[in-house]
Design a protein around this motif. Structure first.
Motif: not given
Length: 69
Positions: A7-9, A24-28, A40-44, A53-57
């Motif tokens: 929730n915080a992220v 934010t991602i590049v800085d992290a 970063l895990g939360v964003l992922f 499914n195509d995007d996940r693949t």
């Protein structure tokens, strides 16, 4: 202290535009600080949950290829 990291992220980046999210991602990543990894895990997680499914693949293929190097 009961801190809900997810929730915080999400609250911290909600409403950000693409450039702000990229910054934010590049800085992290560039900071190299391990404390940034959970965020970063939360964003992922958000990306994964909102991908078809195509995007996940495609993500898995990219990850697999990157880890072979």
């Amino acid at each position: 202290m009961n801190l809900n990291l997810r929730n915080a992220v999400i609250t911290n980046v909600s409403g950000n535009n693409q450039q702000e999210l990229q910054d934010t991602i590049v800085d992290a990543i560039q900071s190299g600080e391990e404390k940034m990894l959970p965020g970063l895990g939360v964003l992922f997680e958000v990306i994964w949950q909102n991908s078809n499914n195509d995007d996940r693949t495609e993500m898995l293929t990219t990850l697999e290829q990157a880890l072979k190097k």
